[in-house]
Design a protein around this motif. Structure first.
Motif, PDB file in Angstrom:
ATOM      1  N   LEU A  49      -7.104 -77.768   8.488  1.00 28.17           N
ATOM      2  CA  LEU A  49      -7.065 -76.311   8.329  1.00 28.17           C
ATOM      3  C   LEU A  49      -5.727 -75.758   8.821  1.00 28.17           C
ATOM      4  O   LEU A  49      -5.110 -74.911   8.180  1.00 28.17           O
ATOM      5  N   LEU A  52      -3.125 -76.722   6.364  1.00 26.89           N
ATOM      6  CA  LEU A  52      -3.220 -75.925   5.147  1.00 26.89           C
ATOM      7  C   LEU A  52      -2.634 -74.533   5.368  1.00 26.89           C
ATOM      8  O   LEU A  52      -1.873 -74.024   4.562  1.00 26.89           O
ATOM      9  N   PHE A 138     -20.721 -71.009  17.761  1.00 26.47           N
ATOM     10  CA  PHE A 138     -19.775 -70.192  17.012  1.00 26.47           C
ATOM     11  C   PHE A 138     -19.821 -68.745  17.466  1.00 26.47           C
ATOM     12  O   PHE A 138     -18.798 -68.057  17.516  1.00 26.47           O
ATOM     13  N   ARG A 142     -16.470 -66.912  18.452  1.00 26.37           N
ATOM     14  CA  ARG A 142     -16.066 -65.828  17.565  1.00 26.37           C
ATOM     15  C   ARG A 142     -15.735 -64.573  18.363  1.00 26.37           C
ATOM     16  O   ARG A 142     -14.796 -63.854  18.037  1.00 26.37           O
ATOM     17  N   ILE A 220      -6.003 -64.581  -0.484  1.00 26.51           N
ATOM     18  CA  ILE A 220      -6.007 -65.648   0.511  1.00 26.51           C
ATOM     19  C   ILE A 220      -5.542 -65.103   1.850  1.00 26.51           C
ATOM     20  O   ILE A 220      -6.109 -65.400   2.893  1.00 26.51           O
ATOM     21  N   ASN A 223      -8.256 -63.458   3.810  1.00 25.75           N
ATOM     22  CA  ASN A 223      -9.333 -64.275   4.353  1.00 25.75           C
ATOM     23  C   ASN A 223      -8.864 -65.386   5.289  1.00 25.75           C
ATOM     24  O   ASN A 223      -9.462 -65.626   6.313  1.00 25.75           O
ATOM     25  N   LEU A 224      -7.788 -66.043   4.895  1.00 24.27           N
ATOM     26  CA  LEU A 224      -7.406 -67.258   5.598  1.00 24.27           C
ATOM     27  C   LEU A 224      -7.025 -67.047   7.068  1.00 24.27           C
ATOM     28  O   LEU A 224      -7.546 -67.754   7.930  1.00 24.27           O
ATOM     29  N   PHE A 227     -10.013 -66.472   9.416  1.00 20.31           N
ATOM     30  CA  PHE A 227     -10.841 -67.679   9.345  1.00 20.31           C
ATOM     31  C   PHE A 227     -10.206 -68.794  10.166  1.00 20.31           C
ATOM     32  O   PHE A 227     -10.842 -69.450  10.990  1.00 20.31           O
ATOM     33  N   GLN A 231     -11.596 -70.609  13.578  1.00 18.87           N
ATOM     34  CA  GLN A 231     -11.856 -72.045  13.606  1.00 18.87           C
ATOM     35  C   GLN A 231     -10.992 -72.743  14.654  1.00 18.87           C
ATOM     36  O   GLN A 231     -11.473 -73.588  15.391  1.00 18.87           O
ATOM     37  N   TYR A 235     -12.439 -75.000  17.695  1.00 17.54           N
ATOM     38  CA  TYR A 235     -12.203 -76.420  17.915  1.00 17.54           C
ATOM     39  C   TYR A 235     -11.456 -76.688  19.213  1.00 17.54           C
ATOM     40  O   TYR A 235     -11.655 -77.718  19.846  1.00 17.54           O
TER      41      TYR A 235
END
Lengths: 295, 141
Positions: A49, A52, A138, A142, A220, A223-224, A227, A231, A235
């Motif tokens: 992620l 990306l 989460f 969050r 994108i 949202n990305l 997100f 995440q 992690y």
């Protein structure tokens, strides 16, 4: 030589401490197994992620900065993952050393009461303190991510960074400071993750053509980033937990081992004391017998 | 250089393979077929089926949840919350799972005190079973 009773009491005390540390070792070991499993499972996903998000390449700085509405200038926002409880060896101490090394204009968000206390003691600013249960839900992470994004936006912070103990293996955890937004400085981190975790994700050849975005870059971009921040923080929290339980397991194991060897030493000392007491008694007796005989 | 694909979920790497002739992704703007030499692409994915055509002529169908995909240098990386190979599932399994997921989501959405994250998770489950159905039907056709 100390009195026998005194040694006996010490043996008893060390034994009961040893029992406690042994029990804590077992508890930490079982928590550690789970935490390590979760952390290891999620690694490929988290790394990919990040990779990306990073791939959006030259666009990303603009995109993330705009969508998270990060400010200009030098103000930094650092999220620190520490623990609520102590007795986990040098984990927090190493983390605090890393905190002290951050010198600029920094405000902190802390997870775990230990870091909050330390930062307050060194007269720096803690904006909020969060707690995370052992299960790392989460819904918990969050809240941290939302708060960080909101604060960064409203307070005009130029970057969001995370300081946490990266979990390498049971014996090794390293405090690491990572800038998660903007993502212009992530290559080294992604590479080091891939290397230290021996991740089986595919390497891709260098690509110099420009990316095409579907449905569109704006979509994108909407949202990305959030997100990705959600995440990434999740992690990292998983990793921090795995580190905490591993460090505690190791600390408690060495405490139990120390207790065992201390008990051995003390028992030896106790036996010596007992032996010498007996010897003295015999000497006294035989001396008394001698005087009686000679009279 | 041949096309390769990896599907990564929070549970680990769900699928990984090389020597593919084509990968079809359920992009949010419609299906996208990727072959060797595709232009670099980043796309959002809807729930649905990833179709994989191997050089040997075999085909595979993997059901995935929403996510993102990146194609770069003939490596396609799919990032999604869940992925499953539907060839291991029967239609009845999927239908049953879907019914259960819908029931659970329904019950949850009527509970006012429900944690929104929990509700999200349940909806994702429903979505994922729909994706499995899709993937299964694609595999047959």
């Amino acid at each position: 030589m100390k009195g026998m009773r005194e040694i006996r009491n010490r043996i008893k005390a060390v034994k009961s401490t040893g029992q406690i540390t042994h029990a804590m070792e077992l508890v930490a070991a079982s928590k550690m197994k789970k935490a390590q499993m979760y952390a290891e499972q999620g690694r490929a996903y988290a790394t990919l992620l990040m990779d990306l998000t990073k791939s959006v390449g030259s666009e990303i700085y603009r995109v993330v900065a705009r969508n998270l509405e990060l400010g200009q200038g030098k103000k930094r926002l650092v999220i620190v993952f520490s623990t609520d409880k102590g007795l986990c060896g040098g984990l927090n101490t190493n983390l605090f050393k890393a905190i002290s090394e951050i010198k600029d204009d920094v405000d902190f968000i802390t997870v775990g009461i230990r870091a909050a206390r330390f930062i307050a003691r060194t007269k720096r600013r803690v904006l909020a303190n969060f707690r995370i249960s052992d299960h790392v839900k989460f819904s918990e992470t969050r809240k941290i991510a939302d708060f960080a994004m909101k604060t960064a936006k409203e307070g005009g912070y130029a970057s969001i960074e995370v300081l946490y103990s990266i979990f390498i293996n049971t014996l090794k955890q390293e405090p690491t400071l990572v800038k998660i937004a903007p993502v212009d400085d992530m290559d080294w981190f992604i590479e080091s993750l891939k290397k230290s975790y021996k991740l089986d994700v595919a390497d891709h050849p260098k690509e110099d053509r420009r990316f095409v975005f579907e449905p569109s870059l704006t979509e994108i971009a909407q949202n990305l980033p959030s997100f990705y921040i959600n995440q990434a923080i999740h992690y990292m929290a998983l990793d921090a937990k795995a580190s905490e339980h591993s460090a505690r397991m190791v600390a408690m194991k060495s405490a139990s081992d120390n207790a065992d060897s201390l008990i051995q030493d003390l028992t030896l000392e106790y036996n010596k004391a007992r032996q010498s007491a007996i010897t003295t008694e015999i000497l006294e007796l035989s001396a008394a017998a001698n005087t009686e005989n000679s009279q | 250089m041949s096309l390769s694909l990896e599907i990564v979920t929070p549970e680990g790497i769900a699928w990984k393979g090389e020597n593919l002739t084509m990968v079809t992704l359920p992009a949010s703007g419609g299906e996208v077929g990727i072959m060797e030499g595709h232009i670099p692409l980043i796309t959002m994915l809807d729930e649905g089926a990833v179709l994989i055509s191997k050089a040997s002529g075999e085909e595979e169908s993997i059901a995935i949840d929403r996510g993102y995909a990146r194609c770069m240098g003939d490596v396609v990386s799919v990032l999604t919350e869940a992925a499953i190979d539907v060839s291991k599932l029967t239609d009845e399994d999927i239908a049953k799972a879907k019914e259960m997921a819908i029931k659970a989501a329904d019950a949850a959405s009527r509970t006012p005190s429900i944690d929104p994250d929990e509700l999200d998770r349940l909806h994702a489950l429903v979505r994922f079973t729909v994706a499995q159905e899709l993937a299964k039907s694609k595999k047959k056709g």
